[in-house]
Design a protein around this motif. Structure first.
Motif, mmCIF file in Angstrom:
data_model
loop_
_atom_site.group_PDB
_atom_site.id
_atom_site.type_symbol
_atom_site.label_atom_id
_atom_site.label_comp_id
_atom_site.label_asym_id
_atom_site.label_seq_id
_atom_site.Cartn_x
_atom_site.Cartn_y
_atom_site.Cartn_z
ATOM 1 N N ARG A 142 5.688 67.660 17.998
ATOM 2 C CA ARG A 142 6.753 66.772 17.524
ATOM 3 C C ARG A 142 8.087 67.506 17.598
ATOM 4 O O ARG A 142 8.167 68.683 17.276
ATOM 5 N N ARG A 176 1.265 61.180 21.459
ATOM 6 C CA ARG A 176 0.561 62.065 20.522
ATOM 7 C C ARG A 176 -0.481 61.288 19.724
ATOM 8 O O ARG A 176 -1.611 61.726 19.546
ATOM 9 N N GLN A 203 8.697 58.445 7.045
ATOM 10 C CA GLN A 203 9.113 57.046 7.206
ATOM 11 C C GLN A 203 10.620 56.858 7.133
ATOM 12 O O GLN A 203 11.145 55.858 7.623
ATOM 13 N N VAL A 225 -1.566 67.968 22.668
ATOM 14 C CA VAL A 225 -0.428 67.040 22.806
ATOM 15 C C VAL A 225 0.873 67.815 22.698
ATOM 16 O O VAL A 225 0.896 68.962 22.241
ATOM 17 N N GLU A 255 -1.252 64.885 12.365
ATOM 18 C CA GLU A 255 -1.024 66.325 12.482
ATOM 19 C C GLU A 255 -1.647 67.058 11.289
ATOM 20 O O GLU A 255 -2.345 68.064 11.449
ATOM 21 N N LEU A 283 -5.459 67.043 11.519
ATOM 22 C CA LEU A 283 -5.994 68.021 12.474
ATOM 23 C C LEU A 283 -5.849 69.436 11.932
ATOM 24 O O LEU A 283 -6.690 70.297 12.198
ATOM 25 N N PRO A 329 -7.504 66.804 21.129
ATOM 26 C CA PRO A 329 -6.619 66.740 22.295
ATOM 27 C C PRO A 329 -5.413 67.671 22.159
ATOM 28 O O PRO A 329 -4.963 67.957 21.053
ATOM 29 N N ARG A 350 -5.049 61.413 19.686
ATOM 30 C CA ARG A 350 -5.554 61.879 18.389
ATOM 31 C C ARG A 350 -6.400 60.800 17.715
ATOM 32 O O ARG A 350 -7.404 61.099 17.069
ATOM 33 N N VAL A 385 -0.133 58.802 -0.468
ATOM 34 C CA VAL A 385 0.387 59.299 0.808
ATOM 35 C C VAL A 385 1.070 60.637 0.539
ATOM 36 O O VAL A 385 1.856 60.753 -0.399
ATOM 37 N N SER A 425 8.533 52.794 11.576
ATOM 38 C CA SER A 425 8.540 53.807 10.511
ATOM 39 C C SER A 425 7.113 54.186 10.103
ATOM 40 O O SER A 425 6.844 55.331 9.739
ATOM 41 N N LEU A 426 6.196 53.240 10.187
ATOM 42 C CA LEU A 426 4.797 53.560 9.880
ATOM 43 C C LEU A 426 4.193 54.426 10.985
ATOM 44 O O LEU A 426 3.320 55.255 10.728
ATOM 45 N N ALA A 482 10.173 55.798 1.177
ATOM 46 C CA ALA A 482 9.515 57.071 0.880
ATOM 47 C C ALA A 482 8.993 57.155 -0.556
ATOM 48 O O ALA A 482 8.490 58.194 -0.974
ATOM 49 N N VAL A 510 2.767 62.098 11.679
ATOM 50 C CA VAL A 510 2.714 63.278 10.802
ATOM 51 C C VAL A 510 1.340 63.395 10.131
ATOM 52 O O VAL A 510 0.775 64.487 10.021
ATOM 53 N N ILE A 513 5.914 59.528 20.744
ATOM 54 C CA ILE A 513 5.071 59.403 19.543
ATOM 55 C C ILE A 513 3.706 58.836 19.919
ATOM 56 O O ILE A 513 2.659 59.338 19.510
ATOM 57 N N TYR A 549 5.917 56.681 12.614
ATOM 58 C CA TYR A 549 6.388 58.039 12.265
ATOM 59 C C TYR A 549 5.402 58.668 11.278
ATOM 60 O O TYR A 549 5.055 59.849 11.376
ATOM 61 N N ARG A 567 5.107 64.658 2.725
ATOM 62 C CA ARG A 567 5.620 64.815 4.096
ATOM 63 C C ARG A 567 5.504 63.525 4.903
ATOM 64 O O ARG A 567 6.345 63.225 5.751
ATOM 65 N N LEU A 574 5.285 60.417 3.522
ATOM 66 C CA LEU A 574 6.233 59.461 2.933
ATOM 67 C C LEU A 574 7.623 59.672 3.521
ATOM 68 O O LEU A 574 8.298 58.728 3.930
ATOM 69 N N GLU A 575 8.039 60.937 3.558
ATOM 70 C CA GLU A 575 9.397 61.237 4.028
ATOM 71 C C GLU A 575 9.573 60.936 5.516
ATOM 72 O O GLU A 575 10.674 60.604 5.956
#
Lengths: 387, 387
Positions: free
Chosen positions: A17, B59, B41, A14, B274, B277, A12, B63, B33, B264-265, A42, B271, B56, B267, B36, B38-39
């Motif tokens: 961000r 997107r 969150q 989108v 992304e 993909l 898709p 996906r 994880v 936060s999860l 984190a 990422v 959010i 978020y 990127r 982790l951060e």
């Protein structure tokens, strides 16, 4: 669409961000999270069946018991506050049980609906939004109703900005029934407003991480009294995900969970509880008392009307303010969000568009609230409201 | 304990927090994880009812539909994978419905138990752990059973390291029944192992963030086919927290959730999707195929026996290896954890202590797996095992 007509789904397109500007977030949850707690999330993942995770639960569990003021185990689930409502109902009641639901707003209504969804018979004692449940009225009604298995209470009604006097309500219930199960939705109160689960003889108490706990949403915490555990053993509503028996067994044998817990949120809760103990339970309560008094005083000083008219029951975690005549709630909230990055909440249900709500719970300073109230005053003025 | 005997709970004394050394985490979830993710969150909280959060979801949702390969809405809940099992059952079945449960391990057993907990009648077709469900046997048994409302399948059985051929199983089921609901537990497969929800005519598919999605635990994702949504409208099992109707309505009207989502999860998932993909769906599948082949080849080369004997069904996300005679699984796992920070999983249920499991799903490189297999070989040697 027949199966023959189905096609592979393409990647898709989108919107990309974009960084989200920091918000002065004053909705009654999710609440702002301290930088140390945000960063705790984190940390790299660990095995939820290993000793490192158990060590976290060994710290979290007694500290939650302290904030609940209970010797009963406090169980944690990956869930929202509504999950706490469902978990409370399915663990202690059976189909056909009769419960009395004391309702002062939207979340009380939801708790009653969940009970009915599961085949529990519900009698409602309703008070207008903005008023607290009157213990004398509740006691008198319970005497008339006479035959009930439990009473569902809301400690702090987020939708109306009202805090019920749970201690007096519980005492009133106990005068009518020694063994009724007292279920308390403490989602937007626990850790911010005094609640003594054992001393007040409450049977089921639950809360959510995204309120006073200064943690992102995703953890629900719940405890049952001895009476509730006894009821649990006989209770017949279907339960698996929410089942207390398996959660307690795994907690007590290995400081773990029956299914995979939200590990990064548990890191956050671990740090947040440490910060809360550093501040001290009484100091946290005092900070919330001052916040509630300040927000209400400022609102009234600028000529606004509170939904909760009796200051004894006005919530110290969320204030609901009537939107002045001629002003659109939506327009006010949009203006504050777009110009000032201040995020407040609209009303819910039949109060949508009629009130706006300011959250002041968890992580905030007096300065944060001053900025909010100064700006609300300024933007209301621009929209044509003057005292 | 009477109420008079109860006391205030003092602040508990607990062990201080200590930094957790990074783990070479190879359990089949939670999985490592990427930094990127982790951060991601650690970004500040936002309002789950505001436009930033809706952006959010705008997107994430398409996906997820792409990875599910479905045009149906994919709903997200704060929950573990077991929550997905419960959510699947309560949304499409009614008390007394008859379903057939095809079981190849522990998670298949759990799904059947949840159905029974809710009063659904379950007939089991069981295969020994380590074997996949044989579509011909399933088809023959279904013809004998003849009257069933649904079939419960596990795509990848985490407890046994076996991947069922869902496409062939679904085709076999459809030859017997055009309208049976095909429920697929894809918790430890989806996004790592090919699954085409629409093209294979699957009715309910669910998964969990802590597996192939490279996100910490706490988000459950689920989708229902048109047939499942039709069944949902008639289904009578009690549901509130898991209710699809409210989740879909709020998603479709405002890109939000009926209750507070784990912000936060989300978020993190944003990422991670992304990144997935960027790598590409086929490339991810290929990486998992190679990982499975590598781990199995290395295990066999060092003289170890796999639980899944048929390479066609050996899982490419988790490998279950029989612990050699004379070696304690617990001792091996402890040695690896304490000396090498390599964390593997024990067996479950009657295979506890008899196998160990290596997760190779989500975020890993070939080098990560080489280190694991080299070290397993070395530590097994020290414990006295040689080819």
């Amino acid at each position: 669409m027949t199966i023959q007509e189905r096609k592979a789904i393409p990647v898709p397109q989108v919107e990309a961000r974009a960084p989200i500007p920091p918000q002065n977030l004053r909705v009654p949850g999710p609440t702002p999270v301290p930088p140390r707690v945000l960063e705790a999330q984190a940390a790299p993942m660990i095995n939820h069946r290993g000793p490192e995770f158990s060590a976290i639960m060994k710290r979290i569990t007694p500290r939650l018991q302290y904030f609940f003021q209970t010797t009963s185990p406090v169980l944690t689930y990956p869930a929202s506050g509504t999950g706490g409502q469902e978990c409370a109902i399915v663990n202690v009641f059976s189909p056909g049980d009769h419960v009395v639901s004391v309702i002062v707003g939207n979340f009380g209504t939801r708790l009653a609906k969940i009970a009915e969804t599961y085949g529990v018979k519900v009698t409602r004692i309703e008070f207008p939004w903005g008023e607290a449940a009157d213990p004398a009225i509740v006691e008198a009604r319970l005497r008339e109703i006479s035959d009930f298995r439990g009473v569902l209470l809301t400690h702090n009604e987020t939708s109306a900005g009202v805090t019920n006097d749970i201690q007096s309500l519980a005492a009133a219930i106990r005068r009518v029934s020694e063994d009724a199960l007292i279920v308390v939705d403490a989602v937007s109160s626990l850790s911010s407003i005094p609640l003594e689960m054992d001393l007040w003889d409450l049977d089921v108490v639950f809360t959510g991480s995204q309120k006073g706990w200064m943690v992102p949403p995703g953890i629900m915490m719940i405890a049952g009294s001895e009476r509730a555990w006894k009821a649990h053993k006989e209770a017949k509503l279907p339960r698996f995900y929410w089942d207390w028996t398996s959660a307690r067994k795994v907690l007590e044998t290995s400081w773990q969970h029956p299914t995979t817990p939200p590990v990064s949120l548990m890191y956050a809760l671990d740090v947040a509880l440490e910060m809360m103990l550093d501040e001290g339970r009484d100091a946290i309560f005092e900070r919330h008392v001052k916040a509630g008094e300040y927000v209400r005083a400022r609102a009234q000083a600028m000529g606004l009307e509170l939904l909760a008219t009796d200051p004894r029951y006005a919530s110290n975690t969320v204030t609901a303010i009537k939107t002045p005549e001629g002003i659109e709630t939506k327009a006010l909230l949009k203006k504050l969000r777009e110009n000032d990055n201040i995020v407040l909440a609209d009303g819910q249900d039949h109060y949508k568009g009629k009130i706006f709500r300011i959250g002041h719970l968890g992580y905030f300073s007096q300065e944060d609230l001053e900025v909010v109230m100064d700006t609300v005053e300024k933007r209301l003025g621009e929209l044509g409201f003057h005292k």
